[in-house]
Motif scaffolding. Structure first.
Motif, mmCIF file in Angstrom:
data_model
loop_
_atom_site.group_PDB
_atom_site.id
_atom_site.type_symbol
_atom_site.label_atom_id
_atom_site.label_comp_id
_atom_site.label_asym_id
_atom_site.label_seq_id
_atom_site.Cartn_x
_atom_site.Cartn_y
_atom_site.Cartn_z
ATOM 1 N N SER A 192 -3.868 0.215 -1.676
ATOM 2 C CA SER A 192 -4.377 1.541 -1.329
ATOM 3 C C SER A 192 -4.864 2.241 -2.589
ATOM 4 C CB SER A 192 -3.286 2.365 -0.635
ATOM 5 O OG SER A 192 -2.195 2.526 -1.515
ATOM 6 N N GLN A 193 -5.423 3.405 -2.411
ATOM 7 C CA GLN A 193 -5.987 4.149 -3.531
ATOM 8 C C GLN A 193 -4.947 4.361 -4.641
ATOM 9 O OE1 GLN A 193 -7.265 8.108 -2.605
ATOM 10 N NE2 GLN A 193 -9.090 7.863 -3.857
ATOM 11 N N ALA B 159 0.813 -1.217 0.000
ATOM 12 C CA ALA B 159 0.000 0.000 0.000
ATOM 13 C C ALA B 159 0.847 1.269 0.000
ATOM 14 C CB ALA B 159 -0.931 -0.001 1.210
ATOM 15 N N GLY B 160 2.174 1.108 0.126
ATOM 16 C CA GLY B 160 3.050 2.275 0.309
ATOM 17 C C GLY B 160 3.143 3.143 -0.943
ATOM 18 N N TYR C 188 -1.958 -5.006 10.246
ATOM 19 C CA TYR C 188 -3.160 -5.039 11.097
ATOM 20 C C TYR C 188 -4.437 -4.919 10.253
ATOM 21 C CZ TYR C 188 -6.340 -3.811 14.900
ATOM 22 O OH TYR C 188 -7.391 -3.786 15.793
ATOM 23 N N THR C 189 -4.349 -4.166 9.143
ATOM 24 C CA THR C 189 -5.488 -3.992 8.236
ATOM 25 C C THR C 189 -5.966 -5.345 7.684
ATOM 26 O OG1 THR C 189 -4.570 -1.860 7.614
ATOM 27 C CG2 THR C 189 -6.217 -2.719 6.143
ATOM 28 N N ARG D 32 -7.962 -2.896 1.605
ATOM 29 C CA ARG D 32 -7.526 -1.504 1.415
ATOM 30 C C ARG D 32 -7.025 -0.902 2.720
ATOM 31 N NH1 ARG D 32 -8.231 -0.094 -4.169
ATOM 32 N NH2 ARG D 32 -9.037 1.999 -3.812
ATOM 33 N N GLN D 33 -5.874 -0.280 2.647
ATOM 34 C CA GLN D 33 -5.380 0.519 3.773
ATOM 35 C C GLN D 33 -5.644 1.982 3.388
ATOM 36 O OE1 GLN D 33 -1.151 0.920 4.268
ATOM 37 N NE2 GLN D 33 -1.269 1.155 6.491
ATOM 38 N N HIS D 34 -6.522 2.635 4.144
ATOM 39 C CA HIS D 34 -6.952 3.978 3.728
ATOM 40 C C HIS D 34 -5.981 5.072 4.126
ATOM 41 C CE1 HIS D 34 -10.564 2.419 2.048
ATOM 42 N NE2 HIS D 34 -10.841 1.785 3.164
ATOM 43 N N GLN D 35 -5.191 4.830 5.152
ATOM 44 C CA GLN D 35 -4.171 5.817 5.541
ATOM 45 C C GLN D 35 -2.853 5.082 5.696
ATOM 46 O OE1 GLN D 35 -6.389 7.245 9.104
ATOM 47 N NE2 GLN D 35 -5.322 9.162 8.637
ATOM 48 N N GLN D 36 -1.778 5.650 5.186
ATOM 49 C CA GLN D 36 -0.475 4.983 5.260
ATOM 50 C C GLN D 36 0.160 5.280 6.618
ATOM 51 O OE1 GLN D 36 -1.611 5.664 1.790
ATOM 52 N NE2 GLN D 36 -1.869 3.540 2.385
#
Ligand code: G1P
Length: 290
Positions: free
Chosen positions: A57-58, A11-12, A114-115, A102-106
């Protein structure tokens, strides 16, 4: 220990691969002829893990698109005589199952893992960082960790010796007694200044973790770089249960930056039976020309 799932944090933002990562997720950058993400899935399959939980992620939907079945391309490659690539694609399609989370905040690697907690559930799982390419080992690196995790019925982290000038870029383990391949972990610290590093054993992105890690992550507060660190979660886990470190037999490349990617490309290409001999001859020529 029965492990089926591999959590793959992807997601990074990939700032070390700018400007390419503006438009292409760094996990999809090609290493020779397939994306980094493909290698990590192959390593998981080689070790008997079949369920891939990819944390995304987005703006990174291309990763899910990559794993959409596309038998028409496999047929095309076969017609062109590129059977090993076609076989590699078919294998992933037939053997791997994918869950995208989805991880919404990095907020950090620990938060990314954990997500994935609901997708993993109450069972031990692997964590595999696609930036860390490991090649040339006697067995897949995550498989070596799984052997140690099964032998000790405990969490296991991959480590390698890191020179002092680079140790502050790693999570670092405080080692206790060794039992064969397994080194008991007494403590861990994320990215310590070299003078404060508890050893020269840096963490490499392969882990086998018990599900209690998720409870430990709930108690983690922001650490190095203001991020929720996986290392800090495992440091809390080892207050409740034993955690081991082990070295792996392969060589690790940090493909998260251009130089590491280049090294991985050259090294893996030289070892491939199909393109290796021709590439070696060309490289020798190139070097001879200075
Ligand atoms: C992460 C981990 C670190 C580990 C490293 C290995 O850091 O937090 O403990 O040593 O991966 O690649 P990152 O490189 O994502 O900052």
């Amino acid at each position: 220990m029965d492990v089926r799932k591999a959590v793959i944090p992807a997601a990074g933002l990939g700032t070390r691969q700018l400007p390419t990562s503006k438009a292409v997720p760094k996990e999809l950058l090609p290493l020779i002829d397939r994306p980094l993400l493909h290698y990590i899935v192959e390593e998981a399959l080689d070790a008997g893990l079949s369920q891939m939980v990819i944390v995304t992620s987005q703006g990174k939907d291309a990763m899910a698109n990559y794993f959409d079945p596309a038998p028409q391309y496999e047929e095309l490659l076969e017609r062109r005589g590129e059977t090993s690539l076609a076989t590699a694609m078919r294998r992933v399609r037939e053997e791997a199952e994918f869950i995208f989370v989805r991880q919404h905040q990095q907020l950090g690697l620990g938060h990314a893992v954990y997500t994935a907690r609901n997708a993993v559930g109450d069972e031990p799982f692997a964590v595999m960082l696609p930036d860390d390419v490991i090649g040339g080992g006697e067995a897949p690196a995550i498989g070596e960790l799984l052997d140690t995790a099964t032998a000790h019925d405990a969490s296991v982290i991959a480590v390698e010796q890191v020179p002092p000038e680079r140790i502050s870029s790693y999570g670092v383990v405080a080692p206790g007694e060794a039992d064969g391949d397994a080194i008991r972990v007494l403590g861990m610290v994320e990215k310590p200044p070299a003078a404060e590093a508890p050893s020269d054993l840096g963490i490499v992105g392969r882990y086998v973790l018990t599900p209690e890690l998720f409870g430990a992550m709930e108690r983690v507060t922001p650490g190095a770089g203001g991020e929720l660190q996986l290392t800090d979660g495992i440091a809390l886990l080892l207050e409740e249960q034993p955690v081991y470190a082990r070295r792996f037999t392969g060589t690790r490349y940090d493909a998260g930056n251009p130089m590491g990617m280049l090294r991985a490309s050259v090294s893996l290409a030289l070892r491939r039976s199909d393109i290796g001999p021709a590439f070696r001859a060309w490289l020798q020529d190139e070097l001879a020309q200075g």
